[in-house]
Design an enzyme around this catalytic site. Structure first.
Site, short mmCIF file in Angstrom:
data_model
loop_
_atom_site.label_atom_id
_atom_site.label_comp_id
_atom_site.label_asym_id
_atom_site.label_seq_id
_atom_site.Cartn_x
_atom_site.Cartn_y
_atom_site.Cartn_z
N ARG A 56 5.26 5.41 14.33
CA ARG A 56 5.11 5.94 12.97
C ARG A 56 4.66 7.39 12.99
NH1 ARG A 56 0.99 4.00 8.16
NH2 ARG A 56 -0.45 5.47 9.06
N ASP A 112 0.44 4.97 1.93
CA ASP A 112 -0.32 5.34 3.12
C ASP A 112 -1.46 6.31 2.82
OD1 ASP A 112 1.01 3.79 5.05
OD2 ASP A 112 2.66 5.23 5.14
N HIS A 152 4.65 0.11 0.17
CA HIS A 152 5.38 -0.70 1.15
C HIS A 152 4.45 -1.77 1.70
CE1 HIS A 152 3.51 2.57 3.42
NE2 HIS A 152 3.46 1.74 4.46
N HIS A 193 0.82 -1.22 0.00
CA HIS A 193 0.00 0.00 0.00
C HIS A 193 0.85 1.26 0.00
CE1 HIS A 193 0.98 -0.69 4.24
NE2 HIS A 193 0.76 0.59 4.46
C1 SIN Z 1 2.94 0.72 7.82
O1 SIN Z 1 2.37 0.21 6.87
O2 SIN Z 1 2.91 1.93 8.02
C2 SIN Z 1 3.72 -0.15 8.78
C3 SIN Z 1 4.88 -0.80 8.12
C4 SIN Z 1 5.64 -1.70 9.07
O3 SIN Z 1 5.18 -1.92 10.19
O4 SIN Z 1 6.68 -2.21 8.67
#
Ligand code: SIN
Length: 270
Positions: free
Chosen positions: A261, A99, A246, A97
């Site tokens: 995050r 974000d 990612h 995805h």
């Molecule tokens: C996310 O998708 O923001 C998290 C990615 C992760 O936990 O590696």
């Protein structure tokens, strides 16, 4: 400061920077920004960052945003804990995805700091959406030019990766964006759709859109467009959310993983 690519098409480690101390130096911040634009995702290892330090780093790059579906840390509403407990089987962000593309202005960038990790596993993969666009045939580029797509926060692929599914399904956010986006800083075009949130093309049904979208979702993550990062406590990642995908690899059931995050305010994709 030393910038070392970790794969052929995306990702670089930045060595020789202490994010808790060196950010007063505009030269360092400028060099981090340059590496971020060139490599799409940059990584720092062995950082000792309090939440206040992490927030300061975020503020040196952009403007931190609240995330709508998970409450922030006490005293730091813009720092979202991304946690998988040993008793859980769902990993937040556990599919490809970009974000929050269900915002009219999706984030410019996202950063993660690793706080606690499983003994093995829990890596994150990233994909380069400039290369994904550039590798399409002229015919497909012509088909996609001018098309827009709708992103939804309640698309099944996204809500399946959230523990708080009830909240996610009550609050539905929807936005539409160009399928081919031009990066506001580099001027490069990227293939701006993603499996987790893109539901259909504007003006077409899901049934009509899905055959092409399914092709694009698979094409975007060809191994030669990707890199994979192995975290250690204190590792930090900063990725450009305008031209990457990612995916958090969910291969560590029975262990705890905790990341913090921050997402940074973006603009309307064009
Ligand atoms: C996310 O998708 O923001 C998290 C990615 C992760 O936990 O590696």
């Amino acid at each position: 400061m030393d910038v070392r690519p970790i794969a052929g098409s995306i990702g670089a480690e930045i060595l020789g920077v202490d994010l808790a101390r060196d950010l007063g130096d505009q030269g360092v911040v400028g060099a981090i920004r340059r590496a971020f634009l060139d490599h799409l995702v940059v990584f720092f290892r062995d950082q000792t960052l309090t939440s206040a330090d992490f927030l300061r780093f975020a503020q040196s790059i952009g403007q931190p945003l609240d995330y709508p579906f998970v409450p922030g840390l006490d005293g730091f509403s813009v720092i979202t804990p991304v946690v998988k407990r040993p008793d859980q089987t769902i990993a937040f962000g556990g599919n490809w995805h970009t974000d929050t593309t269900y915002f009219a202005e999706p984030p410019t960038a996202t950063m993660l700091v690793a706080r606690e990790l499983p003994p093995t596993g829990g890596d994150t993969q990233f994909a380069n959406l400039y290369l994904a666009y550039e590798a399409l045939s002229d015919g497909m580029k012509a088909l996609l030019a001018g098309l827009r797509s709708v992103s939804r926060s309640d698309k099944a692929e996204a809500s399946r990766t959230r523990e708080d599914r009830a909240t996610a399904e009550r609050t539905v956010l929807v936005a539409d964006h160009p399928v081919v986006r031009t990066h506001p800083e580099t001027g490069r075009k990227s293939l701006f759709v993603n499996l987790a949130h893109t539901a259909h093309f504007v003006g077409m049904t899901e049934a009509e859109s899905m055959p092409i979208l399914r092709y694009l979702f698979a094409h975007q993550v060809r191994p030669e467009f990707t890199c994979r990062f192995r975290w250690a406590p204190g590792s930090v990642a900063l990725w450009d959310n305008r031209c990457t995908l990612h995916s958090a690899i969910n291969d560590y059931n029975g262990h705890r993983r905790e990341m913090h995050r921050i997402t940074l305010a973006g603009d309307v994709p064009v």
